[in-house]
Design an enzyme around this catalytic site. Structure first.
Site, PDB file in Angstrom:
ATOM      1  N   HIS A  49       0.831  -1.205   0.000  1.00  0.00           N
ATOM      2  CA  HIS A  49       0.000   0.000   0.000  1.00  0.00           C
ATOM      3  C   HIS A  49       0.871   1.264   0.000  1.00  0.00           C
ATOM      4  CE1 HIS A  49      -1.915   3.234   2.431  1.00  0.00           C
ATOM      5  NE2 HIS A  49      -2.850   3.085   1.519  1.00  0.00           N
ATOM      6  N   GLU A  52       2.155   1.952  -3.404  1.00  0.00           N
ATOM      7  CA  GLU A  52       1.112   2.555  -4.238  1.00  0.00           C
ATOM      8  C   GLU A  52       1.149   4.082  -4.113  1.00  0.00           C
ATOM      9  OE1 GLU A  52      -3.238   3.723  -3.436  1.00  0.00           O
ATOM     10  OE2 GLU A  52      -3.081   1.558  -3.147  1.00  0.00           O
ATOM     11  N   HIS A  53       1.333   4.589  -2.896  1.00  0.00           N
ATOM     12  CA  HIS A  53       1.459   6.046  -2.707  1.00  0.00           C
ATOM     13  C   HIS A  53       2.702   6.595  -3.408  1.00  0.00           C
ATOM     14  CE1 HIS A  53      -1.316   7.183   0.845  1.00  0.00           C
ATOM     15  NE2 HIS A  53      -1.662   5.958   0.490  1.00  0.00           N
ATOM     16  N   GLU A 130      -3.533   8.237   7.618  1.00  0.00           N
ATOM     17  CA  GLU A 130      -4.514   7.365   6.963  1.00  0.00           C
ATOM     18  C   GLU A 130      -4.874   6.207   7.898  1.00  0.00           C
ATOM     19  OE1 GLU A 130      -5.179   4.852   2.777  1.00  0.00           O
ATOM     20  OE2 GLU A 130      -3.284   5.904   3.083  1.00  0.00           O
TER      21      GLU A 130
END
Length: 423
Positions: A49, A52-53, A130
């Site tokens: 994840h 992905e950023h 997040e």
């Protein structure tokens, strides 16, 4: 009739999946990978994840996030990404005539991102926030608590977003190691749907033919805990509402009864006339939201209900959901309800395929996880073939043959009273 999907394989093993849609003016360009949080180790939890950023932060030829964003804005496109447990996807949607730019930016991000150390350290703060948002949103976090209960301490049981300590410890080498290992042609499928003109295959070959193939291996198979006894996991949190997931292990993605299981989940918990919605919300006023769903992975699955309920009546909500699970195993579904649920499952599926993005995501998920993008017609035929006897047989196997699992978030300390409701 022609199939919806056309598939080509480049010499290096990378697959190209296309779904031309004559009426469309836009094109959806995807790169999907058979790699997600399931492919992590305890030390790299959350890296799929986090990567992905970082792909959006700048490449050699487009040095900043703003450079990438301006180029996509300049063609009137939108771009984003998503990370699951077993796959990761990146996409740009834009007008058909700008496809070449969309693909160029997409591939540039995935192949030439800088993973700048200062950017990585800055983004750690973003990801921790997040996480805080996720942990503070019980409606989202409850499925994570349920997965921990169901799968325990293995990748399927970990949160996709990872742990704060692993995220804070990530370095440039962590990303390069993960990406170099898993982002290989055998795990990568390019998907394009919508308005497709010109020679797409040559374009993809030019962008990706020099990506070196490599044997990546596969993650360890899921170890499923012995399941006889009911199990309860409580995440104690002061709140005005309790959130719960209650369910049983089910089947993996590829299973002869996949469509019977889908219709079973639809009868239980899809839509405003489903059994769970009717009983839990309409008749008893216990919840604002309640649904039932089946979530399958390549080698595991679970059929469960999720709801946000009154904390003072959480036990009544649990009893009601347990009763509905038992009832569908004990009594055959009547034909009128079966037809309604079948039509609902088919209708939701067709609505998803109306636009290029929905169509290519359906094809890519099948291609990436199962090795074959089936024609949508096959799904409709599978749903049409489901009988009441099959639904009951599957319910008896899945619900009757397993102990119930309950995950709860709310101001509760004791699991005992809830365990008693499950037996």
């Amino acid at each position: 009739m022609m199939g919806v999907f056309e598939r080509q394989t480049l010499p290096n093993g990378l697959r190209l999946l296309t779904a031309p849609m004559g009426h469309a003016q836009s094109v959806s360009c995807f790169v999907m990978l058979a790699a997600g949080s399931r492919y992590e180790t305890p030390e790299t939890s959350g890296i799929a994840h986090f990567a992905e950023h970082m792909f959006f932060k700048g490449t050699e030829s487009r040095p900043t996030a703003r450079d990438i964003g301006s180029e996509i804005d300049g063609i009137g496109g939108e771009f984003n990404a998503f990370t699951g447990k077993e796959y990761t996807g990146y996409y740009v949607r834009c007008a058909g005539e700008h496809r070449s730019i969309a693909l160029d930016v997409l591939v540039d991000m995935l192949r030439h991102s800088k993973f700048d150390s200062e950017e990585i350290d800055r983004e750690k703060g973003v990801i921790v926030e997040e996480m805080n948002m996720y942990f503070d949103t019980p409606r989202d976090y409850i499925s994570g608590v349920y997965d921990q209960l169901l799968y325990g301490d293995q990748p399927l049981g970990w949160d996709i977003i990872g742990r704060k300590e692993t995220v804070r410890a990530a370095t440039r080498d962590t990303f390069l190691g993960y990406v170099d290992h898993w982002y290989r042609p055998e795990r990568m499928v390019v998907g394009v749907a919508g308005k497709i003109d010109g020679d797409l295959a040559t374009e993809i070959e030019r962008l990706l033919c020099d990506l070196e193939p490599a044997e990546t291996g596969a993650p360890a198979p899921a170890a499923l805990p012995a399941n006889g006894m009911p199990r309860v996991k409580i995440h104690t949190k002061a709140s005005d509402q309790a959130h719960l997931c209650l369910g049983v292990p089910s089947y993996p993605l590829v299973h002869p009864d996949r469509y019977s299981l889908q219709v079973l989940a639809t009868v239980l918990g899809t839509g405003m006339s489903s059994r769970l919605f009717t009983e839990v919300r309409e008749r008893r006023g216990l919840a604002y939201y309640v649904f039932g769903i089946n979530q399958s992975y390549t080698d595991a699955g679970s059929l469960y209900s999720q709801a946000g309920v009154d904390i003072n009546r959480a036990d009544e909500a649990v009893e009601t959901i347990v009763h509905e699970l038992r009832r569908i195993a004990d009594e055959p579904v009547e034909s009128a309800e079966l037809e309604k649920s079948r039509n609902l499952a088919k209708g939701r599926f067709l609505l998803q395929l109306e636009n290029p993005q929905g169509m290519i995501i359906f094809g890519l998920r099948r291609e990436v996880l199962e090795g074959e993008a089936v024609d949508p017609q096959e799904v409709l035929e599978g749903l049409d073939a489901v009988t009441a006897e099959e639904i009951q047989r599957v319910a008896q196997d899945v619900i009757g043959g397993n102990g119930l699992n309950l995950a709860l978030i709310g101001p509760f300390d004791e699991a005992g009273p809830f365990e008693r409701l499950l037996t």
